[in-house]
Design a protein around this motif. Structure first.
Motif, short mmCIF file in Angstrom:
data_model
loop_
_atom_site.label_atom_id
_atom_site.label_comp_id
_atom_site.label_asym_id
_atom_site.label_seq_id
_atom_site.Cartn_x
_atom_site.Cartn_y
_atom_site.Cartn_z
N GLY A 525 0.80 -1.22 0.00
CA GLY A 525 0.00 0.00 0.00
C GLY A 525 0.83 1.26 0.00
O GLY A 525 2.02 1.23 0.32
N ASN A 526 0.12 2.38 -0.34
CA ASN A 526 0.76 3.69 -0.33
C ASN A 526 -0.31 4.74 -0.09
O ASN A 526 -1.50 4.54 -0.41
CB ASN A 526 1.48 3.93 -1.64
N THR A 527 0.05 5.85 0.46
CA THR A 527 -0.86 6.98 0.68
C THR A 527 -0.40 8.15 -0.15
O THR A 527 0.78 8.54 -0.09
CB THR A 527 -0.90 7.38 2.16
N ASN A 529 -1.40 12.14 -1.22
CA ASN A 529 -2.18 13.34 -0.92
C ASN A 529 -2.58 14.03 -2.21
O ASN A 529 -1.73 14.31 -3.06
CB ASN A 529 -1.39 14.30 -0.03
N GLN A 541 4.35 6.80 -7.76
CA GLN A 541 3.43 6.69 -6.65
C GLN A 541 2.61 5.40 -6.69
O GLN A 541 2.10 4.96 -5.68
CB GLN A 541 2.49 7.92 -6.64
N VAL A 548 -3.97 1.87 -2.87
CA VAL A 548 -3.57 3.27 -2.76
C VAL A 548 -4.68 4.03 -2.03
O VAL A 548 -5.86 3.94 -2.39
CB VAL A 548 -3.32 3.91 -4.13
N ARG A 549 -4.27 4.78 -1.06
CA ARG A 549 -5.20 5.59 -0.25
C ARG A 549 -4.98 7.05 -0.63
O ARG A 549 -3.91 7.58 -0.44
CB ARG A 549 -4.91 5.36 1.23
N ASN A 551 -5.79 10.91 -0.02
CA ASN A 551 -6.31 11.90 0.94
C ASN A 551 -6.71 13.15 0.17
O ASN A 551 -5.89 13.75 -0.55
CB ASN A 551 -5.24 12.27 1.97
N SER A 577 -10.87 6.41 -1.29
CA SER A 577 -10.84 7.85 -1.08
C SER A 577 -11.07 8.15 0.40
O SER A 577 -11.90 7.53 1.06
CB SER A 577 -11.94 8.54 -1.89
#
Length: 627
Positions: A525-527, A529, A541, A548-549, A551, A577
């Motif tokens: 996973g990755n976050t 913005n 990314q 993938v999260r 923000n 999301s």
């Protein structure tokens, strides 16, 4: 027959001319008496005979010679003989008759008190007689001066010419111009030999000289034993010299044994100059180290103490206990260094070894070794080069088995290197195992596939493996490959991310190209913005991400994003999301590289699952959730 009166008449007739008295028994008969000789009025007899009184008619007759007479006079001995003596003649005329104890006419008694003998003067050419020493004998045929005799007491000259035995108890058996001047010395024969040392001996040959005590020369010509060569021996040859005590020269030419107990078997121009040094043969060889040895060859030198050169040419063993087996122009200068053979090799390090080859060098390395090859060199300690060409080791405890152009430089201690190619390679890393420009095979021919093992950390000296605690991982070939094909795998060009696995990205029947991909059960996973509308998400990314999260907590509402292409066909991506403010979120617009059932507006906690269709280059919607 004459009566006693006739004897008296005969005496009167001969009175004043001949005084003669012959009395054998009582009978004497004259065959013819000439009382009117023509010379000086002397009465002469042409013959006379004598008889025994008991044997009338049996007589002994004395007659003059049949040939012409040369006049001479004999003077009778003044004293009567003793038993066993015979008449002998001395002088030049009148000749004196003497009673001699020696029968015959070939010898004469020189002195009645010294007990010596010499050949009679009439048999010596030139008529020169020498005076032998006490109890000495001289039987040679002639001499050029009177000193050439057995002048030493108890000496002997057996024969020959111009010989001298001047040492007490000396002996010259024969030959010409030989001299035995040392006490107890001997010259058996030959020409111009001189034995001047006490107990020295020369058996024969020409112009040999022996001044060493109890030394001997067997023969040859112009051989010489000096005063210091006591107990030495020269067997023969020409121009050999010996000056070391108890030294030996078997033969040959121009050899020189000057060391005590030194030995030269033969050959030419060899030198054994130190104690116990040995040259077996050959030419121009030198054993100058104490107890050093050169077996043969040409121009070899063993100068180190206890050094050895077997054969070959121009080899030099200068180190203590150094050894050169043979070859040409090799050098062993290190202590206990060894060069087996070859050419132009040099073992300069202590305990170094070079088996053979050409131009190999061990300069400073201790306990180093080069098997063979060409132009290999070692300066490190305890290192080894098996062979090959132009290999070099400057490190310790390192190995190059062969090959070429490989260098294990200083710092590469404990390393192993092999270069199969023509380009030079240098390694300076310690404990490295390098195989360059070559393929590594783990082969078998006993129907057992082999494996490559990697053992876990272990810290106990002694036997290895050390029991159940010594474990490993390994790669092993299969018992047989599919369709009996050779399989080749090409590894990725980089290190993969955590959680990824190797898989084939391209393959044929016998080759496969490997790549790093996410594992089947692994979720990475990755976050990200989202801070602007129409924000483009980068490939970095999403690189190998399965979740993938996004923000999106700021303005404007419902920001649109675009996605990069997928990395491989079938790659799945779950997007969620997160928007803390109601009404905010992200929006995916159908079109471009998106193939959605409809536009997707993802507010807080909504999700969508996409899959990459690499053939169509599209993200295809699999599902979405309105949470």
């Amino acid at each position: 027959m004459m009566s006693m009166r006739s004897y008296r008449q005969l005496g009167q007739i001969m009175s004043g001319t001949i005084t003669m008295l012959v009395a054998v028994g009582i009978v004497m008969s004259f065959q013819h008496v000439d009382l009117h000789a023509q010379t000086d009025g002397i009465q002469t007899f042409q013959g006379f005979r004598i008889e025994r009184n008991d044997q009338p008619g049996a007589f002994i007759t004395f007659l003059p010679p049949n040939s012409a007479i040369t006049a001479y006079t004999l003077r009778w001995p003044p004293a009567p003989p003793t038993s066993g003596q015979a008449l002998a003649v001395t002088g030049t005329g009148p000749y004196q008759l003497t009673w001699s104890s020696n029968v015959g006419t070939t010898i004469e008694l020189v002195s009645s008190t010294n007990g010596n003998l010499r050949r009679v003067g009439s048999l010596n050419e030139g008529g020169i007689a020498g005076t032998p020493g006490n109890y000495s004998n001289d039987f040679q045929g002639s001499r050029t001066n009177s000193s050439q005799t057995a002048s030493g007491n108890y000496s002997l000259i057996g024969g020959g010419q111009n010989n001298t035995a001047s040492g007490n108890y000396s002996l010259v058996l024969g030959g010409m111009g030989n001299t035995a001047s040392g006490q107890y010395s001997l010259v058996a024969g030959g020409n111009g030999n001189t034995a001047s040392g006490q107990g020295a001996a020369i058996l024969g040959g020409s112009s040999n000289t022996n001044a060493g005590a109890n030394a001997a020369i067997g023969g040859g010509a112009n051989n010489s034993i000096a005063t210091g060569g006591s107990g030495g021996f020269i067997g023969g040859g020409t121009n050999n010299q010996l000056s070391g005590a108890n030294a030996f020269v078997g033969g040959g030419q121009d050899n020189n044994a000057s060391g005590v107990y030194s030995v030269i078997g033969g050959g030419a121009s060899n030198v054994a100059s130190d104690t116990g040094a040995v040259v077996g043969g050959g030419s121009g060889n030198t054993a100058s180290g104490r107890r050093s040895v050169v077996v043969g060859g040409a121009n070899n030198t063993a100068s180190g103490q206890r050094s050895f050169v077997g054969a070959g040419q121009n080899n030099v063993a200068s180190g203590t206990n150094a050894v050169i087996g043979g070859g040409a122009s090799n050098a062993a200068s290190g202590t206990n260094a060894v060069v087996g053979g070859g050419q132009s090799n040099s073992a300069g390090g202590d305990y170094g070894f070079i088996g053979g080859g050409q131009s190999n060098t061990i300069t400073t390395g201790i306990n180093a070794a080069i098997g063979a090859g060409q132009s290999n060199s070692i300066t490190g300690n305890h290192s080894f080069i098996g062979g090959g060409q132009n290999n070099s080791i400057a490190s310790n405890f390192s190995t190059i088995p062969g090959g070429r152009n490989m260098t294990l430089a200083a710092g590469a201690d404990g390393s192993f290197g092999f270069n199969g190619g023509g380009n030079n390679m240098s390694i300076s890393t310690a404990n490295a195992f390098v195989i360059a420009n070559s393929n590594l095979w783990l082969a078998n021919n006993n129907n057992t596939a082999r494996e490559l093992r990697f053992y876990e950390a272990y810290n106990t000296a002694g036997a290895f493996p050390g029991g159940a605690t010594t474990n490993y991982v390994s790669f092993k070939a299969p018992a047989a490959t599919n369709a009996n094909q050779n399989n080749t795998y090409t590894l990725p060009d980089r290190v993969g991310a955590a959680g990824q696995v190797l898989r084939l990205s391209a393959a044929t029947a016998t080759t496969g190209t490997m790549e790093w991909v996410d594992g089947v059960t692994t979720i990475r996973g990755n976050t990200v913005n989202v801070t602007a509308d129409n924000q483009a998400i980068t490939a970095a990314q999403l690189d190998n991400m399965t979740y993938v999260r996004f923000n999106s907590d700021g303005l404007p509402v419902n920001r649109t994003i675009t996605l990069p292409n997928g990395i491989t066909n079938g790659y799945r991506l779950i997007i969620r999301s997160v928007a803390a403010v109601a009404g905010n979120g992200i929006e995916l617009v159908n079109g471009g590289n998106l193939s959605l059932s409809a536009g997707a507006l993802l507010e807080n906690l909504d999700t969508i699952m996409l899959v990459w269709d690499g053939t169509s280059n599209l993200w295809v919607e699999l599902s979405r959730s309105n949470n």
